[in-house]
Design a protein around this motif. Structure first.
Motif, PDB file in Angstrom:
ATOM      1  N   ALA A  56       0.829  -1.214   0.000  1.00 44.70           N
ATOM      2  CA  ALA A  56       0.000   0.000   0.000  1.00 44.70           C
ATOM      3  C   ALA A  56       0.858   1.256   0.000  1.00 44.70           C
ATOM      4  N   SER A  57       2.197   1.077   0.052  1.00 42.67           N
ATOM      5  CA  SER A  57       3.073   2.247   0.047  1.00 42.67           C
ATOM      6  C   SER A  57       3.050   2.946  -1.316  1.00 42.67           C
ATOM      7  N   GLN A  58       2.571   2.254  -2.349  1.00 44.60           N
ATOM      8  CA  GLN A  58       2.439   2.899  -3.663  1.00 44.60           C
ATOM      9  C   GLN A  58       1.107   3.654  -3.692  1.00 44.60           C
ATOM     10  N   PRO A  59       1.148   4.986  -3.619  1.00 42.09           N
ATOM     11  CA  PRO A  59      -0.115   5.722  -3.492  1.00 42.09           C
ATOM     12  C   PRO A  59      -0.949   5.689  -4.777  1.00 42.09           C
ATOM     13  N   ILE A  60      -2.253   5.771  -4.591  1.00 40.03           N
ATOM     14  CA  ILE A  60      -3.200   5.876  -5.706  1.00 40.03           C
ATOM     15  C   ILE A  60      -3.387   7.357  -6.020  1.00 40.03           C
ATOM     16  N   ASP A  61      -3.272   7.715  -7.293  1.00 40.26           N
ATOM     17  CA  ASP A  61      -3.387   9.115  -7.716  1.00 40.26           C
ATOM     18  C   ASP A  61      -4.856   9.437  -7.991  1.00 40.26           C
ATOM     19  N   LEU A  62      -5.470  10.188  -7.081  1.00 37.84           N
ATOM     20  CA  LEU A  62      -6.903  10.458  -7.193  1.00 37.84           C
ATOM     21  C   LEU A  62      -7.230  11.484  -8.268  1.00 37.84           C
ATOM     22  N   SER A  63      -6.229  12.205  -8.773  1.00 39.48           N
ATOM     23  CA  SER A  63      -6.522  13.179  -9.843  1.00 39.48           C
ATOM     24  C   SER A  63      -7.005  12.449 -11.094  1.00 39.48           C
ATOM     25  N   PHE A  87      -5.070   1.906   2.030  1.00 38.45           N
ATOM     26  CA  PHE A  87      -4.339   2.369   0.849  1.00 38.45           C
ATOM     27  C   PHE A  87      -3.913   3.813   1.074  1.00 38.45           C
ATOM     28  N   GLN A  88      -2.937   4.256   0.305  1.00 35.06           N
ATOM     29  CA  GLN A  88      -2.482   5.641   0.387  1.00 35.06           C
ATOM     30  C   GLN A  88      -2.927   6.373  -0.868  1.00 35.06           C
ATOM     31  N   VAL A  89      -3.171   7.679  -0.727  1.00 35.20           N
ATOM     32  CA  VAL A  89      -3.622   8.483  -1.867  1.00 35.20           C
ATOM     33  C   VAL A  89      -2.820   9.781  -1.958  1.00 35.20           C
ATOM     34  N   VAL A  90      -2.623  10.224  -3.203  1.00 31.04           N
ATOM     35  CA  VAL A  90      -2.043  11.542  -3.457  1.00 31.04           C
ATOM     36  C   VAL A  90      -3.006  12.310  -4.366  1.00 31.04           C
ATOM     37  N   ASN A  91      -2.765  13.610  -4.514  1.00 31.31           N
ATOM     38  CA  ASN A  91      -3.689  14.481  -5.261  1.00 31.31           C
ATOM     39  C   ASN A  91      -5.112  14.302  -4.740  1.00 31.31           C
ATOM     40  N   HIS A  92      -5.213  14.432  -3.425  1.00 31.00           N
ATOM     41  CA  HIS A  92      -6.451  14.139  -2.697  1.00 31.00           C
ATOM     42  C   HIS A  92      -7.262  15.382  -2.375  1.00 31.00           C
ATOM     43  N   LEU A 268      -1.946  10.780   1.982  1.00 25.19           N
ATOM     44  CA  LEU A 268      -2.809  10.463   3.116  1.00 25.19           C
ATOM     45  C   LEU A 268      -3.104   8.973   3.081  1.00 25.19           C
ATOM     46  N   VAL A 269      -3.246   8.384   4.247  1.00 27.34           N
ATOM     47  CA  VAL A 269      -3.595   6.963   4.356  1.00 27.34           C
ATOM     48  C   VAL A 269      -5.104   6.873   4.560  1.00 27.34           C
ATOM     49  N   ILE A 270      -5.741   5.958   3.852  1.00 26.22           N
ATOM     50  CA  ILE A 270      -7.178   5.724   4.053  1.00 26.22           C
ATOM     51  C   ILE A 270      -7.361   4.289   4.498  1.00 26.22           C
ATOM     52  N   ASN A 271      -8.175   4.083   5.531  1.00 26.10           N
ATOM     53  CA  ASN A 271      -8.493   2.701   5.890  1.00 26.10           C
ATOM     54  C   ASN A 271      -9.985   2.497   6.086  1.00 26.10           C
TER      55      ASN A 271
END
Length: 358
Positions: A56-63, A87-92, A268-271
């Motif tokens: 989960a260290s590879q963030p998901i790009d929400l953009s 999971f982790q997210v960027v461009n959140h 940011l981490v989301i659980n």
């Protein structure tokens, strides 16, 4: 500061918990070893050697949700919710500048004199919206968790700005408000995947409780003996978490091993919480996680908890039960689930047993 006899467990408990000095006050008094009430049973300690790092260290790009890659990103979110629950997210939608300010304001709150924080102890807090304390339920735990926290319940902007602690009220409120669109987007993706469209009123009921916590894990002289937070899953819908750069968040894998979710700058981490596991009839997994302590510096983290209104009924969604042919959880008032959750020490995902179908 007067010399405190930390060998005496009653004196220690009163100093740390009842008087509100916290773990930080204990460390600031010059303590150089871990007192017995904080020493965890061997089975609960967190070995750091050869620790796994989580995918989960590879963030998901929400953009990419707003373009041609929407399906691909939605699939990544669904897969994470079905397997790890993290999971982790960027461009959140939350600026990196705000995230940095949050960490600074958390340190500012806990750097205050003990008496300035102790006004928010549950028994004396001027507002039912704000609670300061140490550990989860220290009066019931076999060993106390190495963590101080302040918890800020959201009811309205006006009340938050009036009652939340001055060093962090504005930045914490901004963090919560700027995260909500992302949270709703994630929930909608997860609901869509199980064939459910939530009406706005139902969505508001399921996300009606919002709380921002600031957690402080003081430097620990013997991290191998202690834990910051014990094994647990969160009770609500989704948790959004800001980590600082020190790290220490561990999630339980399917094979029973633990892996660290390393900090990623700006992410940011989301659980997934228990409520989403119940609503999805077990399709989505609330993540069992825990936090280790460290001797390299004091760590802060800032979670936003989203959960149903206490009066909301939760249970497997009818569309999902129809598909599965069986309801794995019963319908219950969220207030009852919450009372059970807060009524006992952290113990993995045991709180979910309360909701299981007979």
């Amino acid at each position: 500061m007067a010399i405190i006899n930390f060998e005496d467990q009653t004196t220690l408990y009163n100093f740390v918990v009842k008087q509100g000095n916290g773990v930080k006050g204990m460390i600031d008094s010059g303590l150089s070893s871990v007192p017995q009430p904080f020493v965890q049973p061997i089975s609960e300690r967190i070995p750091t050697q050869n620790a796994l790092t989580c995918e989960a260290s590879q963030p998901i790009d929400l953009s990419n949700l707003n373009g041609p890659h929407h399906k691909e990103v939605a699939k990544q979110i669904v897969e994470a919710a079905e397997t790890l629950g993290f999971f982790q997210v960027v461009n959140h939608g939350v600026s990196v500048e705000l995230l940095e300010l949050l960490k600074t304001s958390a340190h500012e709150f806990f750097a205050q004199a003990p008496e300035e924080k102790a006004i928010y102890l549950k028994e004396v807090s001027p507002s039912k919206l704000v609670k300061y304390g140490t550990s989860f339920v220290p009066d019931k735990e076999k060993a106390i968790e190495w963590k101080d926290y302040v918890s800020m319940m959201y009811t309205s902007d006006h009340e938050a700005l009036q009652h939340w602690p001055q060093p962090c009220r504005e930045v914490a409120l901004k963090f919560m408000k700027s995260s909500m669109e992302m949270v709703k987007n994630v929930v909608n993706i997860l609901m869509e995947n199980v064939g459910v469209k939530l009406e706005e009123e139902r969505m508001n009921g399921l996300m009606g409780t919002k709380m921002v916590n600031m957690n402080y894990y003081p430097t620990c002289p013997s991290p191998e003996l202690t834990i910051g937070v014990g094994r647990h899953s969160d009770m609500g819908m989704l948790t959004v978490l800001l980590q600082d750069g020190i790290g220490g968040l561990y999630v339980k894998l399917d094979n029973g091993e633990w892996a660290e979710i390393p900090p990623v700058h700006g992410a940011l981490v989301i659980n997934i919480g228990d409520t989403l596991q119940i609503l999805s009839n077990g399709k989505y997994k609330s993540a069992e996680h825990r936090v280790r302590t460290t001797n390299i510096g004091s760590r802060v983290s800032v979670p936003i908890f989203t959960a149903p209104n206490p009066s909301e009924k939760i249970g497997p969604l009818p569309e999902v039960v129809k598909r599965d042919g069986v309801a794995r959880y019963k319908e219950l008032l969220f207030q009852d689930y919450m009372n059970n959750f807060f009524g006992q020490p952290h113990d993995g995902k045991k709180s979910l047993d309360f909701a299981r179908a007979e």
